[in-house]
Motif scaffolding. Structure first.
Motif, PDB file in Angstrom:
ATOM      1  N   SER A  39       0.854  -1.183   0.000  1.00 12.83           N
ATOM      2  CA  SER A  39       0.000   0.000   0.000  1.00 12.83           C
ATOM      3  C   SER A  39       0.888   1.231   0.000  1.00 12.83           C
ATOM      4  CB  SER A  39      -0.860   0.025   1.269  1.00 12.83           C
ATOM      5  OG  SER A  39      -1.807  -0.997   1.236  1.00 12.83           O
TER       6      SER A  39
ATOM      7  N   CYS B 276      -0.547   4.455  -1.232  1.00 11.72           N
ATOM      8  CA  CYS B 276      -1.540   5.456  -0.837  1.00 11.72           C
ATOM      9  C   CYS B 276      -2.880   4.924  -1.348  1.00 11.72           C
ATOM     10  CB  CYS B 276      -1.205   6.815  -1.446  1.00 11.72           C
ATOM     11  SG  CYS B 276      -2.373   8.100  -0.982  1.00 11.72           S
ATOM     12  N   ASP B 277      -3.505   4.093  -0.529  1.00 18.46           N
ATOM     13  CA  ASP B 277      -4.691   3.353  -0.986  1.00 18.46           C
ATOM     14  C   ASP B 277      -5.847   4.273  -1.346  1.00 18.46           C
ATOM     15  OD1 ASP B 277      -3.234   1.120  -0.513  1.00 18.46           O
ATOM     16  OD2 ASP B 277      -4.396   0.424   1.215  1.00 18.46           O
ATOM     17  N   ARG B 278      -5.881   5.446  -0.733  1.00 18.31           N
ATOM     18  CA  ARG B 278      -7.058   6.289  -0.992  1.00 18.31           C
ATOM     19  C   ARG B 278      -6.967   6.982  -2.345  1.00 18.31           C
ATOM     20  NH1 ARG B 278      -4.523  10.196   2.575  1.00 18.31           N
ATOM     21  NH2 ARG B 278      -3.653  11.785   1.196  1.00 18.31           N
TER      22      ARG B 278
ATOM     23  N   GLU C 176      -7.285   8.107  -5.931  1.00 17.94           N
ATOM     24  CA  GLU C 176      -8.217   7.721  -7.001  1.00 17.94           C
ATOM     25  C   GLU C 176      -7.476   7.688  -8.337  1.00 17.94           C
ATOM     26  OE1 GLU C 176     -11.365   6.983  -6.727  1.00 17.94           O
ATOM     27  OE2 GLU C 176     -12.020   7.792  -4.789  1.00 17.94           O
TER      28      GLU C 176
ATOM     29  N   GLU D  71      -0.447  11.807  -5.882  1.00 16.92           N
ATOM     30  CA  GLU D  71      -1.212  12.016  -4.636  1.00 16.92           C
ATOM     31  C   GLU D  71      -0.262  12.081  -3.439  1.00 16.92           C
ATOM     32  OE1 GLU D  71      -4.746  11.968  -4.369  1.00 16.92           O
ATOM     33  OE2 GLU D  71      -4.776  12.106  -2.169  1.00 16.92           O
TER      34      GLU D  71
ATOM     35  N   GLN E 175     -10.082  -4.093  -2.205  1.00 18.17           N
ATOM     36  CA  GLN E 175      -9.109  -3.224  -1.534  1.00 18.17           C
ATOM     37  C   GLN E 175      -8.177  -2.623  -2.580  1.00 18.17           C
ATOM     38  OE1 GLN E 175      -8.127  -3.425   2.110  1.00 18.17           O
ATOM     39  NE2 GLN E 175      -6.441  -2.007   1.722  1.00 18.17           N
ATOM     40  N   ARG E 176      -7.848  -1.344  -2.382  1.00 20.87           N
ATOM     41  CA  ARG E 176      -6.893  -0.739  -3.328  1.00 20.87           C
ATOM     42  C   ARG E 176      -5.471  -0.957  -2.853  1.00 20.87           C
ATOM     43  NH1 ARG E 176      -9.371   5.101  -3.534  1.00 20.87           N
ATOM     44  NH2 ARG E 176     -11.377   4.630  -4.413  1.00 20.87           N
TER      45      ARG E 176
ATOM     46  N   LYS F 131     -13.567   5.389  11.053  1.00 20.97           N
ATOM     47  CA  LYS F 131     -12.791   5.505   9.802  1.00 20.97           C
ATOM     48  C   LYS F 131     -11.465   6.216   9.978  1.00 20.97           C
ATOM     49  CE  LYS F 131     -14.705   4.860   5.386  1.00 20.97           C
ATOM     50  NZ  LYS F 131     -15.430   5.306   4.263  1.00 20.97           N
ATOM     51  N   ARG F 132     -11.462   7.305  10.752  1.00 20.11           N
ATOM     52  CA  ARG F 132     -10.209   8.055  10.850  1.00 20.11           C
ATOM     53  C   ARG F 132      -9.219   7.418  11.825  1.00 20.11           C
ATOM     54  NH1 ARG F 132     -13.814  11.342  13.663  1.00 20.11           N
ATOM     55  NH2 ARG F 132     -13.250  11.763  15.828  1.00 20.11           N
TER      56      ARG F 132
ATOM     57  N   THR G 215      -5.032   2.841   9.367  1.00 15.09           N
ATOM     58  CA  THR G 215      -6.131   3.327   8.531  1.00 15.09           C
ATOM     59  C   THR G 215      -5.684   4.116   7.310  1.00 15.09           C
ATOM     60  OG1 THR G 215      -6.273   5.295   9.920  1.00 15.09           O
ATOM     61  CG2 THR G 215      -7.803   3.510  10.439  1.00 15.09           C
ATOM     62  N   ASP G 216      -4.433   4.555   7.254  1.00 18.83           N
ATOM     63  CA  ASP G 216      -4.050   5.467   6.172  1.00 18.83           C
ATOM     64  C   ASP G 216      -3.726   4.762   4.856  1.00 18.83           C
ATOM     65  OD1 ASP G 216      -4.481   7.462   7.945  1.00 18.83           O
ATOM     66  OD2 ASP G 216      -2.431   8.224   7.982  1.00 18.83           O
TER      67      ASP G 216
END
Ligand SMILES: Cc1cc2nc3c(=O)[nH]c(=O)nc-3n(C[C@H](O)[C@H](O)[C@H](O)COP(=O)(O)OP(=O)(O)OC[C@H]3O[C@@H](n4cnc5c(N)ncnc54)[C@H](O)[C@@H]3O)c2cc1C
Length: 441
Positions: A66, A68-70, A72, A78, A137-138, A372-373, A417-418
């Motif tokens: 991972s 930066c899974d978030r 897009e 990113e 999952q990304r 979530k955070r 979580t990040d």
């Protein structure tokens, strides 16, 4: 796997390589950060000793990286943007170049020990990968077998294969949850030879069976009648230990469909393969690798560490070096300790630890377990470092001149979580070695 291939860094060792030759480096920890720090220091020509109490978290993670899974879109862009806005984040501390070079050199190191890690070639976006529960999952980079299941490349139905009598993977659970998300998937179970003996076996046991051609043949024969109309065939991520990735190509050829892997319950075969092959490579380069040996404390003179004491059988042993790379993980692997009174400390050098400023330990956590955070204790606990990755003292100065901190040990992010903890381990391992050995950045 070709055992004698060099594990190259993505960038040349640079002008400092000759200085590195007379330098002793001790790396403490055998997670992603520690292993890659040892690889980088070895490539630079230093004399390296890797000491770890045990293996790192790669033994229980899905196996993907991972970054930066978030993200897009372009993952690297990113990360660069985030690092620019948040210089205290480990990516900000390590710098953009270390992040890119850390990832590239990880892939090069893994490929050189026969373990290809793939990513989306066309646009640098995250893949969409399937978990054992059928969630999506990304992640940016994954072992070839797992990456082959990237849903961004899939347009037809998936066949998910499980093994009857093995408790660590339920194909129908995976397929049913995929269907709930609109992804066409069907499950089958095939028989393992001598089925009664498989219930409690580990993923690694199955992976070693897949190394043998007759075993693969018996599985392929059972799967092939079901592949009509299926675009790809997914197996638990146990498709070979020593013969990986040949096992993937062989199954694909036998079954007549692309084959991919879905992570299982721990132990992670991808992590076991990576750890063991890097260990063997390090040993061949003359690195001393001591796994199973806790460091009890660092021995400090003034602002320099002169050695670390290791709890060996019979009596403690002092190992000296010029530089020390601390890759001891965070709260969950010994790098940071806590107690029931809410004390938080770094056990080897007593380095200052950033931690939540709370009245009581209860405030470390939210009432909502899956918030979530993330929980304050995960987001706010770690070592603060400068851009050389030297841990800082209370006044903000380097606590020790020749100690560098990496990976999950660092403050400034939430490793739970990040969705960037593995990228951070790779980026900071690279940066710490470049700094310690005064190599060109
Ligand atoms: C189940 C699971 C799933 C995860 N999934 C993801 C994910 O999808 N995405 C993501 O970004 N992150 C994920 N993570 C987190 C990520 O894998 C870790 O943050 C990362 O691997 C940490 O690497 P590290 O090298 O910093 O530390 P670790 O892997 O924790 O290694 C620490 C090392 O230090 C050694 N050590 C500690 N104290 C001492 C001592 N006193 N003496 C000697 N050695 C010592 C330990 O034995 C170990 O070898 C996951 C973690 C787990 C457990």
């Amino acid at each position: 796997m070709s055992p004698n291939k060099p594990v190259r860094s993505a960038t040349p060792a640079g002008n400092g390589a000759s200085r590195a030759k007379d330098t002793d480096v001790i790396v403490i920890g055998a997670g992603l950060a520690g292993l890659m720090a040892a690889v980088h220091a070895t490539n630079a020509g230093a004399r390296v000793r890797l000491i770890a109490q045990g293996w790192g978290q790669q033994l229980v993670t899905p196996g993907w990286i991972s970054v930066c899974d978030r993200a897009e879109d372009d993952v690297i862009a990113e990360v660069r943007g985030h690092a620019a806005l948040h210089p205290e984040h480990p990516y900000g501390r390590a710098g953009d170049d270390a992040m890119v070079a850390g990832l590239d050199s990880f892939r090069a190191a893994a490929a050189a020990v026969g373990l290809p890690y793939d990513q989306r070639k066309k646009d640098g976006h995250n893949m969409r990968l399937i978990t054992m529960l059928g969630a999506v999952q990304r992640a940016m980079i994954a072992p070839r077998g797992i990456a082959a299941g990237d849903l961004t490349e899939v347009s037809g139905p998936l066949l998910i294969v499980g093994f009857a009598g093995w408790r660590d993977f339920y194909a129908e659970l995976t397929a049913a949850n995929l269907r709930r998300q609109g992804i066409e998937a069907r499950a089958i179970e095939v028989q393992l030879p001598d089925p009664d003996r498989w219930w409690d076996r580990w993923p690694g046991d199955l992976a070693r069976e897949f190394d043998a051609a007759p075993f693969r043949e018996s599985i392929a024969q059972q799967v092939t009648p079901h592949v009509q109309g299926m675009e790809r065939v997914g197996f638990p991520a146990v498709l070979g230990m020593n013969e990986y990735p040949h096992t993937l190509d062989d199954l694909k050829q036998k079954i007549g469909r692309p084959v991919f892997e879905v992570p299982t319950l721990p132990a992670s075969v991808a992590g076991v393969r990576l750890s063991d092959r890097l260990r063997c490579w390090l040993l061949r380069q003359g690195v001393r690798v001591q796994i199973g040996h806790p460091v009890t404390h660092g021995v400090v003179e003034g602002r320099r560490c002169i050695g670390v004491e290791v709890a060996s059988l019979g009596h403690p042993t002092l190992f000296r070096a010029d530089h020390f790379i601390l890759a001891t993980g965070g709260l969950y692997n010994g790098g940071i300790q806590t107690d029931e009174r809410g004390r938080v400390w770094e056990p080897l050098f007593n380095l200052p630890v950033a931690a939540p400023e709370v009245e009581s330990r209860a405030e470390w956590y939210h009432d909502d377990l899956l918030i979530k955070r993330g929980h304050p204790v995960h987001r706010q606990t770690g070592l603060r470092v400068n851009t050389q990755l030297q841990p800082l003292d209370a006044a903000g100065d380097p606590a020790l001149e020749n100690v560098y901190a990496t990976g999950q040990l660092l403050a400034g992010f939430n490793p739970l979580t990040d969705g960037c903890a593995e990228g951070i381990a790779l980026a900071t391992a690279y940066k710490a070695v470049r700094t310690a050995l005064e190599l060109d950045a």
